[in-house]
Write a protein that holds these residues in place. Structure first.
Motif, PDB file in Angstrom:
ATOM      1  N   MET A  59     -24.770  81.100  46.218  1.00 24.22           N
ATOM      2  CA  MET A  59     -24.619  79.679  46.015  1.00 24.22           C
ATOM      3  C   MET A  59     -23.432  79.197  46.823  1.00 24.22           C
ATOM      4  N   SER A  60     -23.502  78.045  47.386  1.00 24.26           N
ATOM      5  CA  SER A  60     -22.436  77.522  48.247  1.00 24.26           C
ATOM      6  C   SER A  60     -21.332  76.866  47.436  1.00 24.26           C
ATOM      7  N   ALA A  61     -20.315  76.423  48.153  1.00 23.26           N
ATOM      8  CA  ALA A  61     -19.178  75.762  47.507  1.00 23.26           C
ATOM      9  C   ALA A  61     -19.663  74.543  46.730  1.00 23.26           C
ATOM     10  N   MET A  62     -19.007  74.302  45.616  1.00 22.38           N
ATOM     11  CA  MET A  62     -19.415  73.189  44.764  1.00 22.38           C
ATOM     12  C   MET A  62     -18.338  72.114  44.812  1.00 22.38           C
ATOM     13  N   GLU A  63     -18.476  71.159  45.708  1.00 24.17           N
ATOM     14  CA  GLU A  63     -17.505  70.071  45.846  1.00 24.17           C
ATOM     15  C   GLU A  63     -17.426  69.296  44.540  1.00 24.17           C
ATOM     16  N   GLY A  64     -16.205  69.043  44.095  1.00 22.62           N
ATOM     17  CA  GLY A  64     -16.012  68.247  42.897  1.00 22.62           C
ATOM     18  C   GLY A  64     -16.621  68.881  41.655  1.00 22.62           C
ATOM     19  N   HIS A  65     -16.820  70.159  41.661  1.00 22.79           N
ATOM     20  CA  HIS A  65     -17.453  70.852  40.537  1.00 22.79           C
ATOM     21  C   HIS A  65     -16.673  70.605  39.264  1.00 22.79           C
ATOM     22  N   ASN A  66     -17.363  70.160  38.213  1.00 29.25           N
ATOM     23  CA  ASN A  66     -16.669  69.869  36.968  1.00 29.25           C
ATOM     24  C   ASN A  66     -16.984  70.879  35.866  1.00 29.25           C
ATOM     25  N   GLY A  67     -17.700  71.911  36.178  1.00 35.12           N
ATOM     26  CA  GLY A  67     -17.929  72.968  35.220  1.00 35.12           C
ATOM     27  C   GLY A  67     -19.028  72.689  34.212  1.00 35.12           C
ATOM     28  N   GLU A  68     -19.746  71.573  34.334  1.00 32.81           N
ATOM     29  CA  GLU A  68     -20.766  71.249  33.346  1.00 32.81           C
ATOM     30  C   GLU A  68     -21.906  72.263  33.342  1.00 32.81           C
ATOM     31  N   ARG A  69     -22.309  72.767  34.506  1.00 31.86           N
ATOM     32  CA  ARG A  69     -23.424  73.716  34.583  1.00 31.86           C
ATOM     33  C   ARG A  69     -22.943  75.157  34.513  1.00 31.86           C
ATOM     34  N   LEU A  70     -21.646  75.339  34.402  1.00 27.85           N
ATOM     35  CA  LEU A  70     -21.035  76.652  34.450  1.00 27.85           C
ATOM     36  C   LEU A  70     -20.561  77.035  33.047  1.00 27.85           C
ATOM     37  N   ARG A  71     -20.916  78.245  32.600  1.00 31.86           N
ATOM     38  CA  ARG A  71     -20.467  78.713  31.294  1.00 31.86           C
ATOM     39  C   ARG A  71     -19.881  80.105  31.454  1.00 31.86           C
ATOM     40  N   LEU A  72     -18.575  80.234  31.194  1.00 32.34           N
ATOM     41  CA  LEU A  72     -17.888  81.516  31.239  1.00 32.34           C
ATOM     42  C   LEU A  72     -17.670  82.007  29.818  1.00 32.34           C
ATOM     43  N   GLU A 107     -26.523  77.460  35.520  1.00 32.50           N
ATOM     44  CA  GLU A 107     -27.875  76.907  35.454  1.00 32.50           C
ATOM     45  C   GLU A 107     -28.777  77.914  34.742  1.00 32.50           C
ATOM     46  N   GLU A 108     -29.751  78.465  35.403  1.00 29.20           N
ATOM     47  CA  GLU A 108     -30.706  79.385  34.787  1.00 29.20           C
ATOM     48  C   GLU A 108     -30.375  80.856  35.036  1.00 29.20           C
ATOM     49  N   ARG A 109     -29.263  81.140  35.700  1.00 29.25           N
ATOM     50  CA  ARG A 109     -28.950  82.511  36.113  1.00 29.25           C
ATOM     51  C   ARG A 109     -27.719  83.037  35.391  1.00 29.25           C
ATOM     52  N   SER A 110     -27.727  84.320  35.034  1.00 27.35           N
ATOM     53  CA  SER A 110     -26.586  84.954  34.382  1.00 27.35           C
ATOM     54  C   SER A 110     -26.036  86.075  35.246  1.00 27.35           C
TER      55      SER A 110
END
Length: 161
Positions: free
Chosen positions: A1-14, A27-30
């Motif tokens: 996946m490429s760089a995420m400009e302005g990424h706010n973490g909404e689709r990201l779960r750590l 998103e759909e990948r772990s």
């Protein structure tokens, strides 16, 4: 996946599972093992955080980690602290070189340490005329403030680097 400009973490779960192993759902990948690494720690401190999978392949780049939720930032800060733990060398006891490998015995602000470096051309970086950063084979970093070393330590360093 490429760089995420302005990424706010909404689709990201750590999250940690099991305890001590950072995982990521995007998103759909772990990803079962995630390792954060600064992409440009000297030129852009605090920016451009790369998340790598267990094989060292980039999953994504977070341009500004400050845009993540406080919980996500805390997890990444803990992992980065472990990864980039830097000891300050206060005295060099000895350095032995064999076939491009350096075997160091030093005293640090965290106590005595023995470590191994490969290829000093790549793993000894002068950050300033009187400040050297060494990286050992395990990725541990050693800050060497040359101007604060005793004369014997300086002599050993001059013969080595």
């Amino acid at each position: 996946m490429s760089a995420m400009e302005g990424h706010n973490g909404e689709r990201l779960r750590l999250f940690y599972a099991p305890v001590g192993r950072l995982r990521l759902t995007l998103e759909e990948r772990s990803y079962t093992q995630v390792v954060p690494a600064w992409a440009a720690p000297l030129s852009h401190p605090g920016r451009f955080l790369s998340l790598l999978d267990g094989k060292g392949k980039e999953i994504l780049m977070i341009d500004d980690p400050a845009t993540l939720s406080p919980d996500q930032r805390q997890m990444l800060e803990e992992e980065l602290h472990r990864r980039y733990l830097t000891s300050t060398v206060t005295r060099i006891l000895s350095v032995r070189s064999e076939f491009g490998t350096g075997y160091w015995s030093v005293e640090t602000d965290r106590g005595p340490r023995d470590f191994v470096t490969q290829s000093l051309q790549e793993n000894a970086n002068w950050l300033a005329p009187e400040r050297l950063l060494l990286t050992d084979v395990d990725g541990n970093r050693y800050d060497v403030p040359v101007d604060r070393l005793d004369p014997e330590s300086r002599a050993i360093l001059e013969r080595t680097v």
